[in-house]
Design a protein around this motif. Structure first.
Motif, short mmCIF file in Angstrom:
data_model
loop_
_atom_site.label_atom_id
_atom_site.label_comp_id
_atom_site.label_asym_id
_atom_site.label_seq_id
_atom_site.Cartn_x
_atom_site.Cartn_y
_atom_site.Cartn_z
N THR A 52 -6.00 -4.27 64.14
CA THR A 52 -6.61 -5.15 64.92
C THR A 52 -8.15 -4.66 65.29
O THR A 52 -8.96 -5.55 65.70
N GLY A 53 -8.26 -3.40 65.45
CA GLY A 53 -9.63 -2.73 65.64
C GLY A 53 -10.66 -3.05 64.45
O GLY A 53 -11.78 -3.65 64.99
N HIS A 54 -10.27 -3.05 63.29
CA HIS A 54 -11.08 -3.32 62.26
C HIS A 54 -11.42 -4.96 62.23
O HIS A 54 -12.51 -5.23 62.11
N SER A 108 -6.57 4.05 68.93
CA SER A 108 -6.71 3.77 67.62
C SER A 108 -7.50 2.39 67.34
O SER A 108 -8.51 2.13 66.78
N TYR A 109 -7.26 1.39 68.25
CA TYR A 109 -7.97 0.34 68.48
C TYR A 109 -9.44 0.36 69.23
O TYR A 109 -10.40 -0.14 68.39
N GLU A 110 -9.41 1.18 70.18
CA GLU A 110 -10.80 1.24 70.74
C GLU A 110 -11.60 2.36 69.95
O GLU A 110 -12.90 2.10 69.92
N ALA A 111 -11.10 3.17 69.13
CA ALA A 111 -11.52 3.92 68.13
C ALA A 111 -12.43 3.14 67.11
O ALA A 111 -13.75 3.28 66.79
N MET A 112 -11.84 2.14 66.70
CA MET A 112 -12.34 1.30 65.43
C MET A 112 -13.60 0.50 66.17
O MET A 112 -14.32 0.35 65.62
N ARG A 113 -13.16 -0.26 67.41
CA ARG A 113 -14.16 -0.82 67.96
C ARG A 113 -15.43 -0.23 68.26
O ARG A 113 -16.50 -0.54 68.48
N SER A 114 -15.28 1.17 68.61
CA SER A 114 -16.35 2.07 68.95
C SER A 114 -17.43 2.44 67.80
O SER A 114 -18.54 3.00 68.06
#
Length: 222
Positions: A52-54, A108-114
């Protein structure tokens, strides 16, 4: 009698270091429960959070799921699971996994979005597949924050796995539950101290893992 006296009396008693109720046995049981719950939570939370982050979709839904998961009382959920499923490891694993999934999912979501979009766009421009962009470009940069979510989940699991003792399983919670029942506060304080030490050891393990797995450039840049 103060807390330090209880701790000293508990750890200096040779009977607490051997047998089925000894510290080594209970510690191994507690670690087994914790690792099992963390593995299950990571298997659920990481793929969903990373994907979802990707793709940048589903953030609001993840926030609602995480909020609902955090709002559920672990002990109340344990009692409900015992009523529905009976005694055993499964009723214990469910509340521990429910407790651990939200921090893994959200971080994990926020990490991908950052992740900086420039190298991601460049990788796509070079013709890299989405899976390669995810694992070779985004994941190495997002890894520190992902590990922080796993660390937070692990600490919560280690601290909460004491509930296993309430359904006749082992672990360090046995000292707390049995000690309260027997009015043996030496055992209660000793068990609580062991849980605290294990939580600190968990922090140390994740610090070491981060030192090994996160590239120096990402670590220093963060």
């Amino acid at each position: 009698m103060n807390v330090l006296h209880f701790i000293n009396a508990f750890f200096s008693d040779a009977t607490h270091w051997k047998g089925y109720d000894g510290i080594p046995t209970r510690l191994v049981e507690h670690i087994q429960y914790s690792l099992m719950a963390l593995a299950l939570a990571a298997a659920i939370g990481l793929p969903v959070g990373l994907l979802t982050g990707h793709y940048g979709r589903g953030g609001n839904a993840l926030a609602l799921i995480a909020t609902a998961g955090r709002a559920l009382p672990s002990f109340g959920l344990l009692v409900l699971m015992v009523i529905l499923l009976g005694f055993g490891k499964t009723p214990v694993m469910i509340p521990l996994v429910v407790l651990a999934v939200p921090p893994i999912l959200i971080t994990s979501y926020e990490a991908m979005r950052s992740v900086d979009p420039s190298p991601v766009d460049a990788a796509r421009g070079m013709g890299m597949s989405e899976s390669r962009v995810l694992f070779q470009v985004e994941l190495p940069v997002a890894l520190p924050l992902i590990l922080s979510g796993l660390r937070s989940a692990a600490i919560q699991i280690v601290s909460t796995a004491t509930i296993a003792a309430y359904v006749s399983l082992g672990g360090l919670g046995r000292y707390i539950v049995d000690g309260l029942y027997q009015h043996d506060y030496e055992k209660v304080v000793g068990g609580a101290a062991l849980v605290a030490v294990l939580a600190l050891a968990t922090l140390a393990v994740f610090w070491a893992v981060a030192r090994v797995t996160v590239s120096p450039g990402v670590r220093h840049g963060g």
